[in-house]
Design a protein around this motif. Structure first.
Motif, PDB file in Angstrom:
ATOM      1  N   ILE A 140       0.842  -1.195   0.000  1.00  0.00           N
ATOM      2  CA  ILE A 140       0.000   0.000   0.000  1.00  0.00           C
ATOM      3  C   ILE A 140       0.880   1.248   0.000  1.00  0.00           C
ATOM      4  CG2 ILE A 140      -1.640   1.329   1.405  1.00  0.00           C
ATOM      5  CD1 ILE A 140      -2.872  -1.077  -0.035  1.00  0.00           C
ATOM      6  N   ARG A 141       0.475   2.226  -0.808  1.00  0.00           N
ATOM      7  CA  ARG A 141       1.219   3.489  -0.852  1.00  0.00           C
ATOM      8  C   ARG A 141       0.764   4.357   0.329  1.00  0.00           C
ATOM      9  NH1 ARG A 141       0.167   4.852  -6.964  1.00  0.00           N
ATOM     10  NH2 ARG A 141       1.084   6.886  -6.478  1.00  0.00           N
ATOM     11  N   ARG A 142       1.281   3.971   1.491  1.00  0.00           N
ATOM     12  CA  ARG A 142       0.891   4.620   2.751  1.00  0.00           C
ATOM     13  C   ARG A 142       1.376   6.059   2.811  1.00  0.00           C
ATOM     14  NH1 ARG A 142       4.019   4.732   7.768  1.00  0.00           N
ATOM     15  NH2 ARG A 142       2.622   5.419   9.443  1.00  0.00           N
ATOM     16  N   THR A 143       2.580   6.311   2.314  1.00  0.00           N
ATOM     17  CA  THR A 143       3.143   7.658   2.286  1.00  0.00           C
ATOM     18  C   THR A 143       3.751   7.908   0.921  1.00  0.00           C
ATOM     19  OG1 THR A 143       4.896   9.102   3.131  1.00  0.00           O
ATOM     20  CG2 THR A 143       5.214   6.720   3.406  1.00  0.00           C
ATOM     21  N   PRO A 144       3.520   9.081   0.341  1.00  0.00           N
ATOM     22  CA  PRO A 144       4.120   9.372  -0.966  1.00  0.00           C
ATOM     23  C   PRO A 144       5.635   9.516  -0.909  1.00  0.00           C
ATOM     24  CG  PRO A 144       3.004  11.317  -0.100  1.00  0.00           C
ATOM     25  CD  PRO A 144       2.649  10.173   0.802  1.00  0.00           C
ATOM     26  N   LEU A 145       6.203   9.583   0.283  1.00  0.00           N
ATOM     27  CA  LEU A 145       7.653   9.676   0.421  1.00  0.00           C
ATOM     28  C   LEU A 145       8.346   8.342   0.159  1.00  0.00           C
ATOM     29  CD1 LEU A 145       7.756  11.820   3.688  1.00  0.00           C
ATOM     30  CD2 LEU A 145       8.421  12.605   1.403  1.00  0.00           C
ATOM     31  N   VAL A 483       3.083  14.863  -5.249  1.00  0.00           N
ATOM     32  CA  VAL A 483       3.954  16.000  -4.942  1.00  0.00           C
ATOM     33  C   VAL A 483       3.070  17.156  -4.489  1.00  0.00           C
ATOM     34  CG1 VAL A 483       5.802  15.389  -6.528  1.00  0.00           C
ATOM     35  CG2 VAL A 483       3.885  16.779  -7.352  1.00  0.00           C
ATOM     36  N   VAL A 484       3.669  18.107  -3.792  1.00  0.00           N
ATOM     37  CA  VAL A 484       2.945  19.331  -3.463  1.00  0.00           C
ATOM     38  C   VAL A 484       3.077  20.302  -4.636  1.00  0.00           C
ATOM     39  CG1 VAL A 484       3.172  19.067  -0.971  1.00  0.00           C
ATOM     40  CG2 VAL A 484       4.956  20.276  -2.249  1.00  0.00           C
ATOM     41  N   MET A 485       2.126  21.203  -4.753  1.00  0.00           N
ATOM     42  CA  MET A 485       2.116  22.129  -5.893  1.00  0.00           C
ATOM     43  C   MET A 485       1.810  23.543  -5.404  1.00  0.00           C
ATOM     44  SD  MET A 485      -0.029  19.863  -8.660  1.00  0.00           S
ATOM     45  CE  MET A 485       0.126  18.087  -8.693  1.00  0.00           C
ATOM     46  N   PRO A 486       2.797  24.242  -4.853  1.00  0.00           N
ATOM     47  CA  PRO A 486       2.549  25.591  -4.353  1.00  0.00           C
ATOM     48  C   PRO A 486       2.105  26.557  -5.451  1.00  0.00           C
ATOM     49  CG  PRO A 486       4.908  25.089  -4.406  1.00  0.00           C
ATOM     50  CD  PRO A 486       4.192  23.810  -4.651  1.00  0.00           C
ATOM     51  N   TRP A 487       2.277  26.167  -6.682  1.00  0.00           N
ATOM     52  CA  TRP A 487       1.949  26.980  -7.856  1.00  0.00           C
ATOM     53  C   TRP A 487       0.626  26.584  -8.505  1.00  0.00           C
ATOM     54  CZ3 TRP A 487       1.684  22.764 -10.820  1.00  0.00           C
ATOM     55  CH2 TRP A 487       2.551  21.712 -10.522  1.00  0.00           C
ATOM     56  N   PRO A 527      -1.645  15.520  -1.050  1.00  0.00           N
ATOM     57  CA  PRO A 527      -1.810  16.456   0.067  1.00  0.00           C
ATOM     58  C   PRO A 527      -1.442  17.886  -0.334  1.00  0.00           C
ATOM     59  CG  PRO A 527       0.268  15.334   0.288  1.00  0.00           C
ATOM     60  CD  PRO A 527      -0.391  14.757  -0.936  1.00  0.00           C
ATOM     61  N   VAL A 528      -1.979  18.843   0.397  1.00  0.00           N
ATOM     62  CA  VAL A 528      -1.591  20.235   0.190  1.00  0.00           C
ATOM     63  C   VAL A 528      -0.159  20.450   0.647  1.00  0.00           C
ATOM     64  CG1 VAL A 528      -2.046  22.632   0.869  1.00  0.00           C
ATOM     65  CG2 VAL A 528      -3.951  21.082   0.368  1.00  0.00           C
ATOM     66  N   GLN A 529       0.197  19.821   1.766  1.00  0.00           N
ATOM     67  CA  GLN A 529       1.543  19.955   2.318  1.00  0.00           C
ATOM     68  C   GLN A 529       1.957  18.624   2.929  1.00  0.00           C
ATOM     69  OE1 GLN A 529       1.230  22.941   5.379  1.00  0.00           O
ATOM     70  NE2 GLN A 529      -0.350  21.843   6.497  1.00  0.00           N
ATOM     71  N   VAL A 530       3.240  18.417   3.075  1.00  0.00           N
ATOM     72  CA  VAL A 530       3.737  17.134   3.559  1.00  0.00           C
ATOM     73  C   VAL A 530       3.214  16.830   4.961  1.00  0.00           C
ATOM     74  CG1 VAL A 530       5.882  18.060   4.557  1.00  0.00           C
ATOM     75  CG2 VAL A 530       5.813  15.694   3.730  1.00  0.00           C
ATOM     76  N   GLU A 531       2.937  17.869   5.741  1.00  0.00           N
ATOM     77  CA  GLU A 531       2.458  17.664   7.107  1.00  0.00           C
ATOM     78  C   GLU A 531       1.052  17.059   7.158  1.00  0.00           C
ATOM     79  OE1 GLU A 531       5.639  20.735   7.184  1.00  0.00           O
ATOM     80  OE2 GLU A 531       3.823  20.432   5.976  1.00  0.00           O
ATOM     81  N   ASP A 532       0.343  17.069   6.024  1.00  0.00           N
ATOM     82  CA  ASP A 532      -1.006  16.500   5.979  1.00  0.00           C
ATOM     83  C   ASP A 532      -1.013  14.987   5.789  1.00  0.00           C
ATOM     84  OD1 ASP A 532      -1.983  19.053   6.225  1.00  0.00           O
ATOM     85  OD2 ASP A 532      -2.533  19.270   4.115  1.00  0.00           O
ATOM     86  N   LYS A 563     -11.871  15.496   7.830  1.00  0.00           N
ATOM     87  CA  LYS A 563     -12.509  16.581   7.067  1.00  0.00           C
ATOM     88  C   LYS A 563     -11.445  17.560   6.555  1.00  0.00           C
ATOM     89  CE  LYS A 563     -16.922  16.272   9.487  1.00  0.00           C
ATOM     90  NZ  LYS A 563     -17.963  16.978  10.270  1.00  0.00           N
ATOM     91  N   LEU A 564     -10.376  16.949   6.055  1.00  0.00           N
ATOM     92  CA  LEU A 564      -9.221  17.702   5.578  1.00  0.00           C
ATOM     93  C   LEU A 564      -9.280  17.776   4.052  1.00  0.00           C
ATOM     94  CD1 LEU A 564      -6.592  18.960   6.793  1.00  0.00           C
ATOM     95  CD2 LEU A 564      -5.475  16.772   6.321  1.00  0.00           C
ATOM     96  N   THR A 565      -9.201  18.969   3.517  1.00  0.00           N
ATOM     97  CA  THR A 565      -9.274  19.139   2.069  1.00  0.00           C
ATOM     98  C   THR A 565      -7.920  18.843   1.444  1.00  0.00           C
ATOM     99  OG1 THR A 565     -10.988  20.824   2.286  1.00  0.00           O
ATOM    100  CG2 THR A 565      -9.792  20.734   0.196  1.00  0.00           C
ATOM    101  N   PRO A 566      -7.856  17.846   0.570  1.00  0.00           N
ATOM    102  CA  PRO A 566      -6.579  17.545  -0.090  1.00  0.00           C
ATOM    103  C   PRO A 566      -6.351  18.474  -1.272  1.00  0.00           C
ATOM    104  CG  PRO A 566      -8.237  16.001  -0.832  1.00  0.00           C
ATOM    105  CD  PRO A 566      -8.921  16.907   0.169  1.00  0.00           C
TER     106      PRO A 566
END
Length: 788
Positions: A140-145, A483-487, A527-532, A563-566
């Motif tokens: 299972i892809r538990r973490t994208p890291l 990956v995160v996408m700040p842009w 995720p929006v950020q790695v901390e999520d 209830k976290l928005t990805p």
């Protein structure tokens, strides 16, 4: 050569083998073979790596079997660095088709395509003389890291199991065995041979083992590979509970369990646990096993059992050989292109920026090294030397012959002076900017996890910079996982190909210019950020223990519960057309443990171009007995539709797939009560729903004992009446007195026995109360067994 031999003759071979020959039979010969026994005319098997392509090392397979150099040779493969280029990375590996990697292929949600992959891999294995391909990987892809997430399919076990089963079936129906791996919980590369994955039993059963069980039940892989890591502090290759009690006794698996390469640390313990084949060859481990058999630490019965399994595997594989087989690599390259095209996910398309229309364009600027040196796969044991590679920039130019197309690297924008000025001027003059972005090449892969979720080499900052001065920036991503996408809010469009294999360049161009309507959907949450990320607070572990703190709430289950928005949800993907869902029906309003329910609904293509939609069915329990996810994937279908066309879609769901695991009862259970089936375009885009009733045993939320609080007895009328009758009979109470006693007990925070003793003294002993509660648990269990 085939090996036509009966079960009786196989058993006879065992009686003729010496202990040394038996030990050799359950041990590798060199890096990639089982041992041949020339005295008894037992042939060898050849196996090699490849979850998405056949990696055939000429030196390692065809060269001398020099035991002294085996580990160094093996590590040279594991530590392959793709950044050094194909030739230096692969040496004299034979060219084979590099198909889309697991994280890419799974986005197609296409089981027929997965089966075709298995067929193609089998054809190339047959051409190379390979009997067993070491894949697919279904962790299972538990973490994208996670370093090997590019090999794996999804964060959901149902989708993972179904895709794996299709690949395995394609392989094995064409005479080549699969090795389902890595069993189990190899979800990180951090200290992977010593780290213990500490997983509560519910999560282990419902998430991390479920994909394996599903694939085994649907496709019966010839081998299963144990993983490097420890599981709940036991080395998986030496875990009797995992390899025998679960895999064989519960699931009924009767194939061969093979170790990951050098994954066994205690050979006698691994043999006793059920790990049949030790790979690769190790003189010291063979001696350890021989000594253990002679000393009685490993019984001859145990050794014979593993020998017989391997003999049956040899027979199965040798009889699947197709002499003089040839592979059609041109056909397979076309398949690689089609697979990549079906798997590309369109994540954003502001103002219909895509597809690009060449007749309306004068100039396109292409940015990023991945446009000319495409990132097509991850690094490590799964790497494949491609037969050819489609170059994105070349494919783009083919599809827009009248358009002025220029190319710049990221470095051009950082050079200063005239080089930077020229690059910026090209961007300003372009009708569209195509930015080919990627994560760090040669680092993402086996042996190490990613350190962050950003793009490589300043690419995030440059995308921000370019999108600030140009409205039509299209980002094409080559990544192993999320990956995160700040842009993300500032660009016009985003395509993600993950690691799309050797045909990805052509597939990307087809999608960009509209000859292919994108139809892929995400199999993980972005995720929006790695901390999520679920489990972020306990990743990657310490003291050689990695606690899976999120439990059953993996991936979208976590984001829904919180209830976290990805950034982008599981199951999400856009199209160049639109789809409407309607007319949901079910063939039953009530289901039980033996039911199969069929959902039917209409999907209409309401747009102007042909397209494919991936419809997903989720189950949402209303009042679960134990903590459960908000919704879980239970079925899916990929539907092809012409403009204006409507198709009726049917998805069948078995009640067994609606169950949860209760560690106290040690059983899979159904929740009684209402259950809603949700039909959606993603996990966050539910279009239709229908509620049914589930007929199942109404159980207490926990197994009862003398210290349980009395309210637990009163959760269900069945138990309440049994308790009332017991108190009435033992305390000689009237009906009115019995009811008052129950009323008093219901409000107590003390254990059941202490509560009753407070009023009635020691009339009922603790032992007698314990015996009653045990019988009540068993009686409720009998109700449970009948319901199940």
């Amino acid at each position: 050569m085939t090996w036509n031999i009966s079960d009786k003759e196989l058993a006879g071979l065992l009686t003729q083998m010496s202990i040394e020959e038996k030990v050799a039979m359950v041990s590798g010969h060199g890096l990639w073979r089982t041992v041949a026994n020339y005295r008894l005319n037992i042939p060898e098997l050849l196996m090699t790596d490849g979850t998405y392509g056949v990696r055939y090392s000429i030196e390692q397979i065809d060269g001398a079997h020099d035991a002294d150099n085996q580990l160094a040779s093996f590590l040279s493969v594991v530590n392959t660095d793709l950044s050094t280029g194909v030739d230096s990375a692969f040496g004299s590996t034979r060219p084979a088709t590099c198909f889309p990697n697991g994280s890419s292929l799974a986005c197609s949600w296409d089981l027929d395509l997965a089966y075709e992959l298995g067929e193609a891999l089998a054809a190339e294995c047959q051409a190379f003389g390979v009997n067993i391909l070491l894949g697919p990987g279904v962790n299972i892809r538990r973490t994208p890291l996670a370093g090997r997430s590019y090999e794996y399919y999804a964060e959901d076990p149902l989708l993972t199991g179904d895709i794996a089963a299709a690949v395995i079936s394609g392989l094995q129906r064409n005479g080549v065995g699969a090795s389902l791996k890595h069993f189990a919980c190899n979800n990180s590369e951090v200290q992977r041979t010593t780290m213990s994955s500490v997983v509560e039993e519910r999560a282990l059963r419902e998430i991390y083992l479920a994909g394996f069980e599903r694939a085994i039940r649907k496709s019966d892989p010839w081998t299963v590979m144990s993983s490097y890591n420890r599981l709940n502090d036991v080395q998986t290759a030496e875990d009797h509970w995992l390899l025998t009690e679960v895999l064989r006794d519960e699931w009924g698996y009767d194939g061969v369990v093979v170790s990951d390469w050098h994954g066994i640390k205690d050979r006698p313990a691994s043999m006793n646990a059920g790990n049949d084949l030790d790979m690769p060859e190790s003189g010291s481990r063979k001696q350890e096993l021989l000594t253990a058999v002679e000393d009685g630490q490993v019984s001859m019965e145990t050794l014979d059992r593993s020998c017989l399994r391997i003999l049956k595997l040899v027979r199965l594989a040798r009889n699947g050989v197709k002499p003089n087989a040839e592979a059609d690599f041109q056909k397979h390259h076309a398949l690689s292109r089609r697979m990549a095209a079906e798997s590309i996910v369109l994540l954003k398309n502001e103002n219909a920026s895509l597809p690009l229309l060449p007749e309306k364009l004068k100039r396109i600027t292409v940015v990023g090294a991945a446009a000319v040196e495409p990132v097509i796969q991850g690094s490590g044991c799964a790497t494949t030397r491609p037969t050819e590679v489609d170059i994105p920039l070349e494919e783009i130019r083919k599809r827009a012959p009248g358009v002025d197309i220029d190319y710049h690297t990221v470095a051009d924008f950082e050079a200063g002076g005239s080089s930077e000025a020229v690059a910026l001027a090209a961007v300003d003059a372009a009708d569209a900017v195509l930015f080919f972005a990627n994560t760090e090449v040669g680092y993402d892969g086996e042996g190490s996890d990613r350190k962050h979720l950003n793009l490589h080499d300043g690419q995030d900052a440059l995308i921000e910079r370019l999108s600030a001065r140009k409205s039509k920036v299209v980002v094409i991503l080559a990544t192993p996982d999320a990956v995160v996408m700040p842009w993300a809010d500032h660009v016009a469009a985003v395509l993600v190909a993950f690691f799309g294999g050797q045909g990805a360049g052509s597939a990307i161009a087809d999608v960009l210019f509209g000859s292919q309507n994108p139809s892929g959907k995400l199999t993980v949450t972005f995720p929006v950020q790695v901390e999520d990320i679920p489990g972020y607070l306990t990743y990657p572990g310490e003291g050689n223990r990695h606690i899976y703190s999120e439990g059953i709430h993996v991936g979208y289950r976590f984001y829904d519960k919180r209830k976290l928005t990805p950034l982008f949800p599981f199951g999400f993907g856009l199209s160049y057309t639109s789809f409407e869902y309607s007319n949901l029906s079910v063939d039953a309003d009530r289901i039980d443990a033996s039911s199969t329910i069929t959902l039917a609904f209409d999907i209409t293509n309401t747009g102007s171009v042909a397209g494919k939609e991936i419809a997903q069915v989720y189950a949402r329990p209303h009042q679960p007995r134990l903590i459960r996810p908000i919704r879980e994937l239970k079925g899916f279908a990929k539907v092809s539709l012409e403009p204006g066309e409507t198709k009726r879609v049917e998805i069948k769901i078995e009640s067994r797939d609606l169950r949860y695991y209760d560690p106290q009862y040690r059983r899979w259970l159904l929740d009684a009560g209402s259950l809603t089936f949700e039909v959606g375009a993603s996990s966050r885009d539910i279009r239709l729903e229908r509620t049914v009733e589930v007929e199942a045993a109404a159980l207490a939320s926990t197994v009862l004992n003398v210290e349980s609080q009395p309210f637990l007895v009163f959760e269900h009328e069945f138990a309440r009446q049994r308790f009332r009758a017991f108190l009435k009979q033992r305390l000689d109470l009237s009906d009115q007195e019995a009811d008052k006693m129950l009323e008093y007990c219901a409000g107590s925070f003390l254990g059941i026995h202490k509560t009753v003793a407070w009023v009635a003294g020691e009339t009922i002993s603790k032992a007698e109360m314990a015996a009653f509660l045990d019988s009540l648990n068993k009686e409720m269990g009998m109700t449970l067994i009948k319901a199940a």
